[in-house]
Design an enzyme around this catalytic site. Structure first.
Site, mmCIF file in Angstrom:
data_model
loop_
_atom_site.group_PDB
_atom_site.id
_atom_site.type_symbol
_atom_site.label_atom_id
_atom_site.label_comp_id
_atom_site.label_asym_id
_atom_site.label_seq_id
_atom_site.Cartn_x
_atom_site.Cartn_y
_atom_site.Cartn_z
ATOM 1 C CB SER A 181 24.521 -22.148 17.850
ATOM 2 O OG SER A 181 24.691 -22.368 16.353
ATOM 3 C CE1 TYR B 227 29.935 -20.548 17.971
ATOM 4 C CE2 TYR B 227 28.306 -22.069 16.621
ATOM 5 C CZ TYR B 227 28.581 -20.867 17.365
ATOM 6 O OH TYR B 227 27.354 -20.041 17.348
#
Length: 256
Positions: free
Chosen positions: A147, A160
């Protein structure tokens, strides 16, 4: 060999974790359309069945395998089941979860759930795939889904973002260690795409303000990741390993 032949995945078998929904579903369809037999893995088998049915109706081959990526025994059992389609030579490590709490308010269990799935789970699945490729002397491609938050900061994404930053670095280490076995390991770092994982955040005013700062002024469409996944899965990238491809409409150029 023509350019089209280079991207052809006919005769190959691919495992996609988190393959029933969101980006995983799109990855599975793209690989299938290029000729690969796809093995869809996730804890929620109902969604896997729906995706597999769509792929089969389009003329592809799809197999559903229940798998909790944080459980090594389930990972091994999943790859055993995948043998119905032959030796796996492509892995898309896509399973992931997120948390929205600020670090000061976060409970330990919430942190552990994200890190265990996104980082430990990715390692367990990649290790199992690589061990089997090595044992059968099968050249392979492992694609970790990272990401842009792996190298950008945003409030409320602590575990995350940390897991994705670690995944990007782990991709490089895997690539270094496994190159001698003809196993390539690369990553894709998507920006914001409309998926089940992000839909709550993307409906907020904060998200709408964020979208205005993306140079292309919009979210990505899942099909706009087809090029990156087909490049890394196919022989078109046979001299690429340890690389992370960013697909974000320029978002990371301005800060998240």
């Amino acid at each position: 060999m023509t350019v089209a032949d280079t991207f052809d995945l006919s005769g190959r078998s691919a495992v996609i974790t988190g393959g029933g929904t969101g980006l995983g579903k799109r990855f599975a369809k793209a690989l299938s359309a290029a000729g690969a037999s796809v093995v869809l893995c996730a804890r929620r088998t109902d969604k896997l069945d729906e995706t597999a049915a769509e792929i089969c109706r389009a003329g592809g081959r799809a197999l559903c395998v229940p798998m909790d990526v944080t459980d090594a025994a389930q990972v091994a059992a999943g790859f055993d089941a995948a043998q119905d389609f032959g030796q796996v030579s492509i892995l898309v490590n896509n399973a992931g979860v997120a948390a929205q709490s600020l670090l000061l308010d976060m409970e330990e269990a919430e942190w552990d759930a994200v890190i265990d799935t996104n980082l430990k789970g990715a390692w367990l699945v990649a290790r199992e795939a690589a061990r089997r490729m090595v044992a059968t002397e099968t050249p392979g491609s492992i694609i970790n889904i990272a990401s842009i938050l792996g190298y950008s900061t945003q409030k409320g994404t602590g575990p995350y973002a940390a897991s994705k930053a670690a995944l990007i670095h782990m991709t490089r280490i895997m690539a270094l260690e496994w190159a001698r076995h003809k196993i390539r390991v690369n990553a894709i770092a998507p920006g914001y795409f409309a998926t089940e994982m992000s839909e709550d955040f993307l409906s907020s005013q904060t998200a709408q303000n964020m979208i205005k700062r993306i140079p292309q002024r919009r979210l990505g469409r899942p099909d706009q990741l087809d090029g990156a996944i087909l490049l890394l899965a196919s022989d078109a990238s046979e001299y690429m390993t340890g690389t992370t491809i960013t697909v974000d409409g320029g978002h990371s150029l301005t800060g998240v």
